[in-house]
Design an enzyme around this catalytic site. Structure first.
Site, PDB file in Angstrom:
ATOM      1  N   THR A  12       0.823  -1.215   0.000  1.00  0.00           N
ATOM      2  CA  THR A  12       0.000   0.000   0.000  1.00  0.00           C
ATOM      3  C   THR A  12       0.851   1.256   0.000  1.00  0.00           C
ATOM      4  O   THR A  12       0.527   2.240  -0.673  1.00  0.00           O
ATOM      5  CB  THR A  12      -0.940   0.007   1.217  1.00  0.00           C
ATOM      6  N   SER A  53       1.220  -7.246  -0.642  1.00  0.00           N
ATOM      7  CA  SER A  53       1.793  -8.207   0.305  1.00  0.00           C
ATOM      8  C   SER A  53       0.997  -9.502   0.385  1.00  0.00           C
ATOM      9  O   SER A  53       1.502 -10.519   0.861  1.00  0.00           O
ATOM     10  CB  SER A  53       1.914  -7.591   1.701  1.00  0.00           C
ATOM     11  N   THR A  84       1.046  -4.128   4.503  1.00  0.00           N
ATOM     12  CA  THR A  84       0.764  -4.411   5.915  1.00  0.00           C
ATOM     13  C   THR A  84       0.111  -5.770   6.152  1.00  0.00           C
ATOM     14  O   THR A  84       0.251  -6.345   7.227  1.00  0.00           O
ATOM     15  CB  THR A  84      -0.143  -3.320   6.512  1.00  0.00           C
ATOM     16  N   ASP A  85      -0.593  -6.313   5.152  1.00  0.00           N
ATOM     17  CA  ASP A  85      -1.410  -7.498   5.415  1.00  0.00           C
ATOM     18  C   ASP A  85      -0.599  -8.715   5.827  1.00  0.00           C
ATOM     19  O   ASP A  85      -1.059  -9.522   6.646  1.00  0.00           O
ATOM     20  CB  ASP A  85      -2.271  -7.830   4.196  1.00  0.00           C
TER      21      ASP A  85
END
Length: 329
Positions: A12, A53, A84-85
């Protein structure tokens, strides 16, 4: 000025609008918007991946680990930008693949792309750069003014800026009005020569128990060639054995040479399967306790352990060892 390498992997933080929604772009997007956050450092960028990710898997973990390893003697610190995931899984795995790392290796990302107004990316990058320049060896996650051990960070919110927490472990540091304040007492020492151990076995599956779950799912895992299982059990530690007997399935898996790690579905506090009958039965059949490990650390540590050995005794010994601060024994 400290020499900092920034390895970019997409996510992101570097995403731009596309016809199919936000899609990851490369290092140029980050460089164009970093502004004063990098002014105090000599920053070099290297684009090693350009992925959401969700698509970062064991093959990409090896790419990231090797990129870090070949640069640990050339820079004062390394920042890895990441979606971030799955960042908690990557940071945990790198903590095992690269032990005794001699410099700070800091993962960060953002909830909003850096090109958007009011993005959290500049702040997170600033925190990551400060940690990378701190001369404090280890693998960390920097997010929302907090510094966490890489093997203790968990994403707990989908959209809020305070998306990550250090679960069952104190924060390694924070950024406040006085600057970067580190809690060095909780940062594991990095003693010895840095080694790259990037062999992993990705045939590990995570099973979350629910009341009424069919134990035959374990048979299917074994028949499908699963090499390791992590079970999220109930509360402080228990698996059902009346009518739907998961305990006997643990025994079957262990007899087939498949290690079974058991931990709690509860995010906070440790599991202890020795307290209740429903837990003791699982231990008696060969389950390995995860104690206060995060699910991300339990899964990646088992993948890493299986990459070293399929011997159950050796895997048990690895899980009885605190390698990077991932477990309190």
């Amino acid at each position: 000025m400290k020499k900092i390498l920034m390895l970019t992997t997409g996510g992101t933080i570097a995403s731009l609008p596309s016809e199919e929604g936000l899609a990851p772009s490369g290092a140029d997007t980050l460089l164009a918007h970093m502004g004063p956050s990098a002014a105090n450092y000599q920053v070099t960028t290297e684009e090693i991946l350009t992925l959401d990710s969700t698509n970062i898997q064991p093959e990409e973990w090896k790419i990231i680990a090797n990129a870090i390893y070949r640069n640990v003697r050339r820079y004062d610190g390394i920042v890895v930008t990441h979606g971030t995931d799955t960042m908690a899984y990557t940071a945990s795995m790198i903590s095992f693949m690269l032990r005794h790392v001699p410099i700070p290796v800091v993962f960060t990302g953002s909830q909003v792309p850096i090109a958007k107004p009011l993005s959290d990316a500049p702040l997170n990058l600033s925190c990551a750069l400060a940690m990378a320049a701190s001369s404090t060896p280890g693998v960390f996650v920097a997010f929302d003014r907090k510094i966490m051990l890489g093997c203790r960070a968990v994403k707990v919110r989908t959209t809020a800026f305070d998306a990550f927490e250090s679960v069952n472990y104190p924060y390694a540091g924070e950024i406040n009005s006085g600057g970067l304040a580190l809690n060095r007492a909780v940062i594991p020492p990095q003693n010895g020569e840095c080694v790259l151990e990037d062999a992993v076995d990705s045939d590990v599956y995570l099973l979350k128990l629910t009341p009424g779950a069919n134990p035959k799912i374990v048979d299917l895992m074994i028949d499908a060639g699963c090499h390791g299982i992590v079970i999220e059990a109930f509360g402080i530690g228990g698996l059902q054995f009346i009518r739907r007997d998961f305990v006997s399935k643990i025994e079957k898996a262990v007899e087939a040479g498949v290690p079974v790690v058991v931990c709690s579905q509860c995010l906070y506090e440790r599991s202890d399967f020795s307290i209740y009958q429903v837990g003791q039965k699982a231990l008696a059949k060969g389950a390995i306790q995860g104690f206060d490990m995060t699910r991300e650390a339990a899964v990646t540590k088992l993948m890493w352990a299986l990459g070293r050995s399929r011997d159950l005794a050796e895997i048990r010994a690895i899980f009885r060892t605190n390698l990077a601060g991932e477990i309190s024994l």
